[in-house]
Design a protein around this motif. Structure first.
Motif, PDB file in Angstrom:
ATOM      1  N   ILE A  17       0.834  -1.206   0.000  1.00 12.68           N
ATOM      2  CA  ILE A  17       0.000   0.000   0.000  1.00 12.68           C
ATOM      3  C   ILE A  17       0.867   1.254   0.000  1.00 12.68           C
ATOM      4  N   ASN A  18       1.903   1.289   0.829  1.00 15.38           N
ATOM      5  CA  ASN A  18       2.768   2.465   0.906  1.00 15.38           C
ATOM      6  C   ASN A  18       3.559   2.678  -0.383  1.00 15.38           C
ATOM      7  N   TYR A  21       1.145   4.047  -2.956  1.00 19.52           N
ATOM      8  CA  TYR A  21       0.891   5.464  -2.710  1.00 19.52           C
ATOM      9  C   TYR A  21       2.072   6.319  -3.182  1.00 19.52           C
ATOM     10  N   LEU A  22       3.277   5.877  -2.868  1.00 20.72           N
ATOM     11  CA  LEU A  22       4.474   6.606  -3.289  1.00 20.72           C
ATOM     12  C   LEU A  22       4.548   6.692  -4.810  1.00 20.72           C
ATOM     13  N   ILE A  24       1.981   6.484  -6.971  1.00 22.04           N
ATOM     14  CA  ILE A  24       0.907   7.353  -7.457  1.00 22.04           C
ATOM     15  C   ILE A  24       1.234   8.820  -7.197  1.00 22.04           C
ATOM     16  N   ALA A  25       1.753   9.130  -6.009  1.00 24.66           N
ATOM     17  CA  ALA A  25       2.110  10.515  -5.690  1.00 24.66           C
ATOM     18  C   ALA A  25       3.196  11.024  -6.629  1.00 24.66           C
ATOM     19  N   TYR A  62       9.198  10.013   2.646  1.00 21.52           N
ATOM     20  CA  TYR A  62       8.191   8.949   2.644  1.00 21.52           C
ATOM     21  C   TYR A  62       8.810   7.626   2.204  1.00 21.52           C
ATOM     22  N   THR A  66       9.061   4.324   4.568  1.00 23.04           N
ATOM     23  CA  THR A  66       8.450   3.083   4.082  1.00 23.04           C
ATOM     24  C   THR A  66       9.467   1.950   4.057  1.00 23.04           C
TER      25      THR A  66
END
Length: 82
Positions: A17-18, A21-22, A24-25, A62, A66
């Motif tokens: 998940i992390n 997210y990284l 996508i960001a 981030y 992670t």
């Protein structure tokens, strides 16, 4: 009480998940840089160079968090055989 096997599964999914997210960001900052900078300039009153540095610091921080708190413990537990 959580077992080591459950902890391994939790860390594995939290890592996925992390990292997603990284990813996508990062993609959003690359592809939608103009609109994102415009929004943040209006919200915080920073110029484009300061925002670019802030984005880089956010993404790098981030990523480190992670890797240290999700991925490394997951790999360690997998090496141990859980």
């Amino acid at each position: 009480m959580i077992t080591i096997t459950q902890l391994t599964a939790l860390l594995g999914w939290a890592s996925v998940i992390n990292i997603a997210y990284l990813f996508i960001a990062t993609l959003m900052l690359i592809t939608m840089r103009g609109p994102i900078i415009s929004i943040h300039q209006k919200m915080m009153g920073l110029d484009e160079k300061e925002l670019a540095v802030s984005y880089f610091k956010f993404l790098s921080g981030y990523k480190i968090v992670t890797l240290v708190f999700m991925v490394a413990p997951y790999i360690a537990l997998k090496i141990m055989g859980y």
